[in-house]
Enzyme design. Sequence first.
Site, PDB file in Angstrom:
ATOM      1  CE1 TYR A  77      -3.912  -2.096   0.108  1.00  0.00           C
ATOM      2  CE2 TYR A  77      -2.905  -3.148   2.011  1.00  0.00           C
ATOM      3  CZ  TYR A  77      -3.877  -3.125   1.023  1.00  0.00           C
ATOM      4  OH  TYR A  77      -4.801  -4.133   0.952  1.00  0.00           O
ATOM      5  N   PRO A  90     -11.487  -0.498  -1.739  1.00  0.00           N
ATOM      6  CG  PRO A  90     -11.608  -2.207  -0.135  1.00  0.00           C
ATOM      7  CD  PRO A  90     -10.741  -1.059  -0.601  1.00  0.00           C
ATOM      8  CG  HIS A 327      -7.638  -2.482   1.178  1.00  0.00           C
ATOM      9  ND1 HIS A 327      -7.853  -3.222   2.318  1.00  0.00           N
ATOM     10  CD2 HIS A 327      -7.860  -3.342   0.140  1.00  0.00           C
ATOM     11  CE1 HIS A 327      -8.190  -4.461   1.981  1.00  0.00           C
ATOM     12  NE2 HIS A 327      -8.197  -4.553   0.672  1.00  0.00           N
ATOM     13  CB  SER A 558     -10.776 -10.766  -2.333  1.00  0.00           C
ATOM     14  OG  SER A 558     -10.936 -10.858  -0.933  1.00  0.00           O
TER      15      SER A 558
END
Length: 654
Positions: A77, A90, A327, A558
């Site tokens: 990240y 997300p 995230h 996912s």
Amino acid sequence: MEQKLPKLPVPDLKLTLDSYLRSVKHLVSETQFGKTRAAVEAFGRPGGVGETLQEQLRKKRENTENWVYDVWLEDMYLKNRLALPVNSSPALVFPKQPFRDYRDSLVFAARLILGVSQYKTLLDGKTLLDAHLCMDQYQRLFSSSRRAGLQRDTLVTAHGAHVIVACRNQFFVLNLTEGSCRLNEADVLAQLQWIYEQTQMQPETQILTRVQTQPETQIMTRAQTQPETQTQPAVGLLTADGRTDWASAREQLLKDAVNRESVELLERCVCVVCLDDPAGLEPSDANRASLMLHGGGQEKNGANRWYDKPLQFVIGADGVCGVVCEHSPLEGIVLVQCAEHVLKHMYVINSHPDHLLTQDLRSSSCEPVSGRSVSELPHPRRLVWKCSAGIQRALASAADHLQRLVRNLDMKVFTFTAHGKELIKQQKMSPDAYIQLALQLAFYRSHRRPVSTYESASLRRFRQGRVDNIRSATPEALAFAKAMTDGRTSTQDTEKMEKLRAAVEAQTKITALAVTGKGTDNHLLGLREMAKEMKMEMPDIFSDETYHISNHFILSTSQVPTTEKMFCCYGPVVADGYGVCYNPQADRMLFCVSSFSESTETCSGLLVRELDGGLRDMMHLCMKHSDRRQQRQTVRDHSEEQQRQLHFHSASDS
């Protein structure tokens, strides 16, 4: 309780290297694989560099809570320079709400805010602790913020007791307490009503107020002289830009004390609640998912955001609602559990069980806090910005970049209704492994090649545990995809079924390794970063082309299951890739498939079509096999019954 959890193990070096070779052999040419095998063998040679780095990792494990957490967070990240919307953040999409007018949406927002406050109180009181899982991520839900940096971002901790309400690109500070009293529904609703009215009484926010041609030090835009009652520039757009661009603009922004205070209040808020205008789009699943990810850009609600916060709850006046998640502090399951708690808090038994509002939305059942009128509450404070010409140019650039993301996103939401996970369980297979095989089959049929695949595996059974990767593109998955595609007519069903079960078994095994801390990717990452830390020449295994190919995750997947009627979505992680989030239910399976329109290599509609066809072919294959198995069982049962009867008569005769 966290201290009782075990530390993440450092996997066996030979196991990792063997697993790595097995996972990449079918992804590259024979010539390239030969180079890769040589690099891996040199790395793992007894007394070689691999063993040296492995020993350093073991020492790091002894001296830290989690030997991979920091380097994983940076690699996954904080060093990523792409914009957060679509690329990283997300979203959860709530059921479409039947708002009759703007007041309905404000009632919904008030109840949501109180539900969030209640959930935070439970977390702060540690009443939601699970002794068997790491709870660190939950503590970061309401107390962290991502801070943009020129080279890398940082994750900061900042506690506050207020919510930021975004409305028409304006930010307001909504305190959840006044004195010693907590606001109740009537209080919060009154404050939201005031915010809404303030933003309706003024012209819509202008991203650029005025940019002149004089030297920047002499330029003063109208926003610099406006009091708090006036429309402010849409500074939230900056957080939607690439991270380096936002970091550069942030440095300029923080030179002014007024801006520093506004940024601080945003960083310290519990969450952001975005009151969106109607988007003017058909509220299909795909449109609602896209709007959650990017807000529709500058032309709609894309500037009505502050993407650096972990939680942004979106309440659209058109009933399009959900939550966007930054995230880096937390995984999807933490977001889902928070959202489900909040939605359950809001449920009231009525004739619309799918919706979260009472039948009578025109009046609140709550009374103001004892001894005080709603009218006596201090009004929420509007955040003020002083923007130089440089900031105004950065806003214009950020708006253009976001609009390109909006145009580029190709989102499809597909619900497979022929069956759900229960039928898969009846076949004695893992639903997740089965779905991963369906995705491998769909990609192979779409592109006629295997693909490097990412599937997240939770490591919360360990201290500071986040995730590792399950490399779902196994050799067995490729063999199954080929049998179902290239050998669709020539391969016998029994052989296809054997390959299906072999692929499910292989997927189940690597999943078990990953969730128990024996995955490949985190270990290789730790070894690579340890080589950098020790200022070694980078080992060939990490400069090898295969390593880069296998870490270019064209298929990023996912499983995010929910109990409430909502679903999760996200964008691709690479320009030529797909993002696939799936939600298996008992009788159906929902898939969110995203890609970029600018890529000539991908097409969300094509992958969805092949996914639908592949799932149906797999279902028919399993049903045929089940029918044959049932017939064989019937024959066996009949034969055994005949044997029993024969034995009975023989015994009687004697």
